[in-house]
Structures are given as C-alpha cells and as structure tokens.
Design an enzyme around this catalytic site. Structure first.
Site, PDB file in Angstrom:
ATOM      1  N   CYS A  39      -2.598  -5.801  -7.334  1.00 34.48           N
ATOM      2  CA  CYS A  39      -1.864  -5.013  -6.363  1.00 34.48           C
ATOM      3  C   CYS A  39      -0.793  -5.895  -5.695  1.00 34.48           C
ATOM      4  O   CYS A  39      -1.089  -7.028  -5.379  1.00 34.48           O
ATOM      5  CB  CYS A  39      -2.862  -4.513  -5.320  1.00 34.48           C
ATOM      6  SG  CYS A  39      -2.086  -3.858  -3.864  1.00 34.48           S
ATOM      7  N   PRO A  40       0.423  -5.483  -5.487  1.00 32.70           N
ATOM      8  CA  PRO A  40       0.936  -4.133  -5.709  1.00 32.70           C
ATOM      9  C   PRO A  40       1.639  -3.927  -7.067  1.00 32.70           C
ATOM     10  O   PRO A  40       2.314  -2.914  -7.226  1.00 32.70           O
ATOM     11  CB  PRO A  40       1.978  -4.008  -4.591  1.00 32.70           C
ATOM     12  CG  PRO A  40       2.565  -5.393  -4.510  1.00 32.70           C
ATOM     13  CD  PRO A  40       1.437  -6.339  -4.826  1.00 32.70           C
TER      14      PRO A  40
END
Ligand code: SF4
Lengths: 80, 347
Positions: A13-14
């Site tokens: 993430c992201p």
C-alpha cells in the site's frame, strides 16, 4: 463482458491503489478489472478509492495469502 | 452563478492537511487532493508485512482523509523523480536522511504542475509556521513557494494570517479573515479545530511523515550507500530496508533475516533475486544475502542463519542455500555462538 486482470501481488500500500487508478483510466464504463493483491490493506483501500469515483466493487475473493478484488468501472469522469 | 474557484490540496494523511482542506472547502472552493508516493512513506508498509500488526485496522490515511472531506484524491507515484531529492538535496538533510526542505519544494512543485495541467486556481498545504525545525519555519516558507514555482498561488490556510497575502486572498477568492494564524509546535489549536469539525480517529504520525526521519532506517540506508560505494537505490532496496533484521558481517555483503512469519512471507517474494538461506533441520527464518558472496562467506551466512533458527542450541543444523533462483544445496553447520556476533554487525 470485457474483463482484465491487474497483478499487483507483493506491492505494498498504496501502490496497489495507484496501479488500479492508472489502469482504470484506460478502461471504459462497464468494463471489469480483477486486481490480484497480497497486501491486506487493499481490503479497505480499493473499496475506499472506488467509493470516491463511483466505481462498483463486484466482489472480494480471498485464498491462501491472496486477495482478488473485482471492480466495475462506472464512469470515466474525474480520471484525468 | 460563476463557477467556483478550484484548489488542489497536498494531502499527506495527517491532521494538518485535513484541516487546511476543510477550511478552504468551507469557503466554497472546490478542492481535489493529491498524494505523492515517494517510496519512503510510513503508510501501511510495516503493518502490511508484520503479522503481529495485521490485526490493527489498516487503512491508507490519505484516502481516509479524502473520504472525510468528500473530495477526490489523486495518488501519484513520484518515486523515480524523488530519488534526486533524496540523493542531492540542495538544502541538505535534517537530523537523519530527511531532506525536508527540498522534499516540500518538490511536492508543492508537483502539485503546482498538476494545478496548471488541470486548470485549477491555487495550491494549498497543511504547513504551519514553526511546526517543524527544517521545512516549516517562517524563513523557509517563502523558499518553498519560490523553489516550487507556485509563488503566490501557494496558500497555507492554517498560518495564512501570519504570512503575506497570497493571490487567492488578494483576488477575494478566499476571505483572509476566515483563515488561521497557527504557529509553533503545539498541536492544541489543530486538535480544537478537529473537534470543532467533528474529526476523530485521525492519524498522528510521530516524528515525521516518512522513514527518512527514522534514525535506524537512515543508518541502514547510509550503510547501503557505503557498501555499494554509490549513493543510489532501487525501490526494492528501500522496501527491504523496512523489513527484518539487517546484519553486515563483512563489508561486501549483508544478511536480511526475517523476524517472523509475515516478514518470511514478504521476503519469499525476493528469493529469485537474492542468494537465500533457510534451515531445513529446524524451523527458522528465511535469510536473504545482499552482495556477491564466496563459498566461505556462505558458510558464515549459514552459521548465522542457524543462529537465528530454533536449532540455535543444537550442535549441527542443516541449512539450504540457493543462489538466486538456483537449486538449493545443503550445508551442515554449527550455529554461530551469540558471543561471536559483534554488536557492530547489526545495522
Ligand atoms: S519527513 Fe519525509 S516526507 Fe515529510 S517533509 Fe521530510 S522528507 Fe518529506
């Protein structure tokens, strides 16, 4: 129906959301995308991103260590 | 009715950028957010990797902030261009390897470019005068405005009243009177404003927004540059610096030792790229070797691997060693005693 696959396994993430966003930009309304991930954060982040742009989450499938999220592109407005 | 004015907000995921955007939305401006991925963001990574952190609710704070605000967020991967900021900061580093002033200039510059490309009117950030020792000082605020190219199209709503009026204020797009005069390191005014708007459960990162402010992380990055005799990195390098125990037993190689199941799984994905070791006679961690190693080095690496396995008390431990992507061979070794591992080996 047109359905493509985006492999973002191992990305943290992201990045899975960034790659999804960049791919969706090239898809037309009605097209589906299956996003294959390993970072559990996507369970929250991809639906959150979809809500923001009005795309639909069709389903989330989990198998050993892998999460596959299928989304349907609803509009291409806003992805510029 | 006239089209509303538009602002692009730099959204880090923290409270200040959330409030700055909220204050501007309150003035009828249409706001969209941008969030930049540099590769060093604290966001999620370690909890995504470590099993013990997996139970905590995990979310991307920038996305969360945008949802709270009801605005669109554009996530932008700038990791390639950001390298130059980390490697050659004109204004130098903060306490660790954090090039905060250059970093802010870079990010505002990218937001400004986005603004121009999308026909927006101005840029806002959550910067507060005196909040951070390097990038958020009264004398560095104009440096960021200048070097980013944003000039007076850069508005900092939380400290605006303490700064010269910017274009959006002079043109009457926003009312200066309704902006704020926060300064200093105290977080109280921000917390009161958050309360006023009903924001709860916001992220409060300690120290800074990225790993470059973390002394242990910075030490590992500096070690990487020394060992390779080159100040450079790939995305995989900086991801791996966040995972496992790092030991450098010799100048030309280091070991990355998984500390638990989640890290093991994460390092698994790198097996093909790295020489790797794992114990077969006892449960133990996956170990990656970064650097070119001889058979003698591998013997030492195997003894260290055995040391971190559950076979550490046994006289002999069998270790599978594979050179990146190749077939494993088995070495039988004595675990290295703890007292033979100098503290300096640990990065
Ligand atoms: S802490 Fe990191 S992300 Fe934040 S301004 Fe400094 S260098 Fe940039």
């Amino acid at each position: 129906m047109n359905r493509s696959v985006l492999d973002v396994r191992r990305l943290l993430c992201p990045l899975p959301v960034i790659r999804t966003q960049d791919r969706v930009r090239d898809l037309a309304p009605g097209e589906r995308l299956e996003i294959r991930c390993t970072d559990p954060g996507v369970r929250h982040d991809i639906p959150a991103w979809c809500r923001m742009y009005g795309h639909r989450v069709i389903g989330i499938r989990e198998t050993a260590g892998e999460i596959a999220i299928t989304i349907e592109v609803v509009s291409d407005e806003g992805h510029r | 009715m006239a089209e509303p004015r538009t602002a692009v907000a730099l959204i880090s995921g923290g409270l200040d950028s959330l409030l700055a955007a909220r204050v501007i939305l309150d003035q009828g401006i249409r706001v969209e957010g941008v969030n930049f991925f540099t590769g060093f963001c604290v966001e999620g990574h370690t909890h995504a990797i470590r099993s013990r952190d997996r139970d905590r609710p995990k979310r991307n704070n920038a996305l969360w902030v945008a949802e709270q605000l009801g605005i669109r967020l554009h996530l932008i991967d700038v990791s390639t261009d950001y390298k130059d900021v980390v490697l050659n900061p004109r204004h130098g580093y903060g306490h660790n390897l954090n090039p905060c002033l250059d970093c802010k200039g870079f990010m505002v510059g990218r937001a400004y470019a986005w603004m121009q490309e999308h026909g927006f009117d101005f840029v806002i950030t959550g910067e507060v005068i005196g909040q951070r020792p390097m990038s958020q000082r009264r004398d560095t605020m104009p440096v960021i405005a200048r070097e980013s190219g944003a000039g007076d199209r850069l508005l900092r709503p939380l400290s605006a009243k303490l700064l010269p009026p910017t274009l959006p204020e002079r043109e009457g797009w926003v009312e200066r009177e309704r902006l704020l005069d926060f300064s200093g390191r105290t977080r109280k005014p921000q917390m009161a404003l958050a309360e006023h708007y009903g924001f709860r459960d916001y992220a409060q990162p300690a120290g800074g927004c990225c790993f470059l402010t973390d002394p242990r992380y910075a030490a590992k990055l500096a070690d990487l540059w020394r060992a390779r005799a080159a100040r450079d990195y790939e995305l995989d390098d900086i991801m791996l610096l966040k995972v496992g125990r790092h030991l450098r037993p010799r100048p030309h190689f280091k070991l990355i030792v998984a500390r638990e199941e989640g890290e093991n799984r994460f390092l698994e994905g790198y097996r093909k790229q790295f020489t790797n070791l794992t114990t077969v006679s006892h449960p133990g961690p996956l170990v990656l070797v970064d650097g070119e190693v001889s058979d003698g080095d591998l013997d030492l690496a195997a003894r260290l691997t055995a040391r971190f396995s559950q076979g550490r008390g046994s006289p002999r431990v069998r270790v599978a060693v594979a050179r990146g992507g190749g077939e494993p061979r088995i070495l039988e070794v004595a675990p290295l005693p703890a007292e033979e591992i100098p503290a300096e080996w640990y990065l």
